[in-house]
Every structure is written in C-alpha cells, then in structure tokens.
Design a protein around this motif. Structure first.
Motif, PDB file in Angstrom:
ATOM      1  N   ASP A  69       5.277  52.713  48.557  1.00 23.99           N
ATOM      2  CA  ASP A  69       4.649  53.295  49.737  1.00 23.99           C
ATOM      3  C   ASP A  69       3.948  52.239  50.544  1.00 23.99           C
ATOM      4  OD1 ASP A  69       2.852  51.972  48.103  1.00 23.99           O
ATOM      5  OD2 ASP A  69       1.222  53.567  48.129  1.00 23.99           O
ATOM      6  N   ASP A  70       4.623  51.097  50.619  1.00 23.89           N
ATOM      7  CA  ASP A  70       4.194  50.076  51.580  1.00 23.89           C
ATOM      8  C   ASP A  70       5.169  49.999  52.977  1.00 23.89           C
ATOM      9  OD1 ASP A  70       6.809  49.183  50.492  1.00 23.89           O
ATOM     10  OD2 ASP A  70       6.188  47.258  49.804  1.00 23.89           O
ATOM     11  N   GLY A  71       5.986  50.838  53.073  1.00 28.31           N
ATOM     12  CA  GLY A  71       6.666  50.935  54.366  1.00 28.31           C
ATOM     13  C   GLY A  71       8.090  50.443  54.263  1.00 28.31           C
ATOM     14  N   ALA A  72       8.549  49.980  53.120  1.00 22.95           N
ATOM     15  CA  ALA A  72       9.946  49.528  52.971  1.00 22.95           C
ATOM     16  C   ALA A  72      10.826  50.672  52.646  1.00 22.95           C
ATOM     17  CB  ALA A  72       9.883  48.519  51.634  1.00 22.95           C
ATOM     18  N   ALA A  73      12.165  50.612  53.064  1.00 22.45           N
ATOM     19  CA  ALA A  73      13.276  51.640  52.808  1.00 22.45           C
ATOM     20  C   ALA A  73      13.329  51.817  51.355  1.00 22.45           C
ATOM     21  CB  ALA A  73      14.535  51.255  53.693  1.00 22.45           C
TER      22      ALA A  73
ATOM     23  N   MET B 158       5.931  41.647  35.890  1.00 18.22           N
ATOM     24  CA  MET B 158       6.223  41.261  37.289  1.00 18.22           C
ATOM     25  C   MET B 158       6.107  39.637  37.550  1.00 18.22           C
ATOM     26  SD  MET B 158       3.494  41.630  40.660  1.00 18.22           S
ATOM     27  CE  MET B 158       2.337  42.509  39.519  1.00 18.22           C
ATOM     28  N   ASP B 159       7.080  39.156  38.222  1.00 17.92           N
ATOM     29  CA  ASP B 159       7.391  37.900  38.501  1.00 17.92           C
ATOM     30  C   ASP B 159       6.436  37.389  39.657  1.00 17.92           C
ATOM     31  OD1 ASP B 159       8.222  35.187  38.318  1.00 17.92           O
ATOM     32  OD2 ASP B 159       9.906  35.525  39.590  1.00 17.92           O
ATOM     33  N   CYS B 160       5.519  36.693  39.256  1.00 13.01           N
ATOM     34  CA  CYS B 160       4.405  36.158  40.218  1.00 13.01           C
ATOM     35  C   CYS B 160       4.827  35.296  41.453  1.00 13.01           C
ATOM     36  CB  CYS B 160       3.030  35.777  39.532  1.00 13.01           C
ATOM     37  SG  CYS B 160       1.583  36.145  40.613  1.00 13.01           S
ATOM     38  N   PRO B 161       5.431  34.246  41.069  1.00 16.32           N
ATOM     39  CA  PRO B 161       5.786  33.550  42.261  1.00 16.32           C
ATOM     40  C   PRO B 161       6.600  34.381  43.256  1.00 16.32           C
ATOM     41  CG  PRO B 161       6.173  32.217  40.186  1.00 16.32           C
ATOM     42  CD  PRO B 161       5.751  33.662  39.887  1.00 16.32           C
ATOM     43  N   GLY B 162       7.420  34.947  42.940  1.00 18.85           N
ATOM     44  CA  GLY B 162       8.449  35.827  43.724  1.00 18.85           C
ATOM     45  C   GLY B 162       7.815  37.392  44.212  1.00 18.85           C
ATOM     46  N   ARG B 163       6.770  37.604  43.378  1.00 19.86           N
ATOM     47  CA  ARG B 163       6.071  38.920  43.565  1.00 19.86           C
ATOM     48  C   ARG B 163       7.160  40.224  43.569  1.00 19.86           C
ATOM     49  NH1 ARG B 163       4.733  36.723  48.708  1.00 19.86           N
ATOM     50  NH2 ARG B 163       5.753  38.275  49.526  1.00 19.86           N
ATOM     51  N   THR B 164       8.106  39.801  42.385  1.00 23.22           N
ATOM     52  CA  THR B 164       9.011  40.829  42.431  1.00 23.22           C
ATOM     53  C   THR B 164       8.812  41.893  41.045  1.00 23.22           C
ATOM     54  OG1 THR B 164      10.455  39.299  41.117  1.00 23.22           O
ATOM     55  CG2 THR B 164      11.025  39.444  43.139  1.00 23.22           C
TER      56      THR B 164
ATOM     57  N   THR C 231      10.061  43.790  45.911  1.00 21.55           N
ATOM     58  CA  THR C 231       9.180  42.452  46.312  1.00 21.55           C
ATOM     59  C   THR C 231       7.969  43.313  46.881  1.00 21.55           C
ATOM     60  OG1 THR C 231      11.079  41.137  46.766  1.00 21.55           O
ATOM     61  CG2 THR C 231       8.712  40.430  47.576  1.00 21.55           C
ATOM     62  N   LEU C 232       6.843  42.886  46.192  1.00 21.71           N
ATOM     63  CA  LEU C 232       5.711  43.323  46.519  1.00 21.71           C
ATOM     64  C   LEU C 232       4.750  42.604  47.608  1.00 21.71           C
ATOM     65  CD1 LEU C 232       4.228  44.580  43.066  1.00 21.71           C
ATOM     66  CD2 LEU C 232       5.526  45.794  44.686  1.00 21.71           C
ATOM     67  N   ARG C 233       3.923  43.174  48.306  1.00 23.26           N
ATOM     68  CA  ARG C 233       2.905  42.473  49.270  1.00 23.26           C
ATOM     69  C   ARG C 233       2.125  41.735  48.299  1.00 23.26           C
ATOM     70  NH1 ARG C 233       2.478  46.328  54.553  1.00 23.26           N
ATOM     71  NH2 ARG C 233       4.613  46.367  55.043  1.00 23.26           N
ATOM     72  N   GLU C 234       1.379  40.555  48.822  1.00 17.24           N
ATOM     73  CA  GLU C 234       0.334  39.959  48.180  1.00 17.24           C
ATOM     74  C   GLU C 234      -0.856  40.570  48.365  1.00 17.24           C
ATOM     75  OE1 GLU C 234      -1.503  37.241  46.037  1.00 17.24           O
ATOM     76  OE2 GLU C 234       0.633  37.296  46.254  1.00 17.24           O
ATOM     77  N   ASP C 235      -1.664  40.673  47.193  1.00 13.52           N
ATOM     78  CA  ASP C 235      -3.060  41.225  47.114  1.00 13.52           C
ATOM     79  C   ASP C 235      -3.122  42.759  47.962  1.00 13.52           C
ATOM     80  OD1 ASP C 235      -4.026  39.266  45.838  1.00 13.52           O
ATOM     81  OD2 ASP C 235      -4.603  38.179  47.590  1.00 13.52           O
TER      82      ASP C 235
ATOM     83  N   VAL D 186      10.871  44.539  38.548  1.00 17.27           N
ATOM     84  CA  VAL D 186      12.108  44.904  38.042  1.00 17.27           C
ATOM     85  C   VAL D 186      12.038  46.429  37.737  1.00 17.27           C
ATOM     86  CG1 VAL D 186      14.048  44.517  36.403  1.00 17.27           C
ATOM     87  CG2 VAL D 186      12.868  42.664  37.488  1.00 17.27           C
ATOM     88  N   VAL D 187      12.724  47.361  38.431  1.00 17.98           N
ATOM     89  CA  VAL D 187      12.529  48.818  37.922  1.00 17.98           C
ATOM     90  C   VAL D 187      14.129  49.153  37.531  1.00 17.98           C
ATOM     91  CG1 VAL D 187      12.508  51.097  38.590  1.00 17.98           C
ATOM     92  CG2 VAL D 187      11.171  49.463  39.768  1.00 17.98           C
ATOM     93  N   THR D 188      14.047  49.519  36.006  1.00 21.35           N
ATOM     94  CA  THR D 188      15.467  49.800  35.455  1.00 21.35           C
ATOM     95  C   THR D 188      15.319  51.464  35.102  1.00 21.35           C
ATOM     96  OG1 THR D 188      15.288  47.881  34.027  1.00 21.35           O
ATOM     97  CG2 THR D 188      16.727  49.505  33.406  1.00 21.35           C
ATOM     98  N   VAL D 189      16.438  51.805  35.648  1.00 20.64           N
ATOM     99  CA  VAL D 189      16.672  53.573  35.562  1.00 20.64           C
ATOM    100  C   VAL D 189      17.836  53.679  34.622  1.00 20.64           C
ATOM    101  CG1 VAL D 189      17.206  55.389  36.761  1.00 20.64           C
ATOM    102  CG2 VAL D 189      15.694  53.591  37.815  1.00 20.64           C
ATOM    103  N   ARG D 190      17.790  54.613  33.568  1.00 24.51           N
ATOM    104  CA  ARG D 190      18.837  54.946  32.708  1.00 24.51           C
ATOM    105  C   ARG D 190      19.096  56.313  32.741  1.00 24.51           C
ATOM    106  NH1 ARG D 190      15.339  51.345  30.113  1.00 24.51           N
ATOM    107  NH2 ARG D 190      16.073  49.587  29.090  1.00 24.51           N
TER     108      ARG D 190
END
Length: 134
Positions: free
Chosen positions: A27-31, A1-7, A48-52, A9-13
C-alpha cells in the motif's frame, strides 16, 4: 526483515496440482509484483519498505486477498530500542483493577440485598390481628 536493506522476503507456495497466478501488493504506491507458480513449487519475492512507515503487504490470488501482514522498517530506531512484534495488538481493555472493582461491587450488592430481605421480614411485626375472624 533485513534492516539495513529494509527488505522483506515473501515466499508463496502452490500446494495444488495446477499452475496458478498470484500477486504481491503493497500500500505504499509501488507497482504490484505478479508471477505464475507451477504445481508444488514456491516463489520468493523481495520487497523494499520505506523507512519509519507502516506498509501493508497483501498476497492475492484470483483478485482475492489470501494473506495480509503489516510491517514497519525502523532501522534508525532499531539500534536504540528493542523490536516489538507487529502481529500483536496493544492491550486496550480494562486492567486487573477493574475486575477487582466489579467483584467488590457485586459482593456489596449481594450483602445489601440480604440485609434488605432480612429487615423486610422482621420490620412490620404486629401482634394484633389485622382482620378479625368473624
């Protein structure tokens, strides 16, 4: 997880031989983010994840969950505390002291049983016969 951007990365093969559709859901309400992946290829999706807040990320294929993982973006607290792995569950069972207590209880029960067995063998000694031979 990249903390400053809260991103995250999900890789699907797709190791199969046909083109497949997949969806990455949170499960945070994003599409949900869906895509089509060719045979033998891989795709990368950035979330992008929500903080805390704990977020469950699910990859689905044919409306069935393939992989689930939970992540928390603790960017503010990360500078002051060490990171903890999210894949491990906390220890909730009995500690080592309980194991020693159970072993001591078992040993005490065995000693008590041996004493009762020994005393039962010597206690009602009679020298006279209960039933006469007649």
């Amino acid at each position: 997880m990249d903390c400053p951007g809260r991103t995250v990365v999900v890789t699907v093969r797709n190791p199969g031989g046909a083109t497949q559709d997949y969806t990455v859901e949170t499960d945070d309400g994003a599409a949900p983010k869906g895509d089509r992946i060719g045979a033998g290829q891989s795709r990368t999706t950035r979330l992008t994840l929500r903080e805390d807040r704990r977020t469950r990320i699910t990859v689905t294929w044919r409306n069935e969950p393939v992989e689930q993982v939970s992540r928390t973006a603790n960017c503010r607290r990360a500078a002051t505390s060490s990171p903890t792995p999210d894949d491990e569950l906390p220890h909730t069972g009995p500690g080592d002291g309980v194991l020693w207590a159970r072993a001591a209880t078992g040993a005490a029960a065995m000693v008590t049983g041996a004493i009762i067995f020994w005393y039962g063998g010597i206690w009602p000694r009679r020298r006279d016969r209960v039933f006469d031979k007649g």
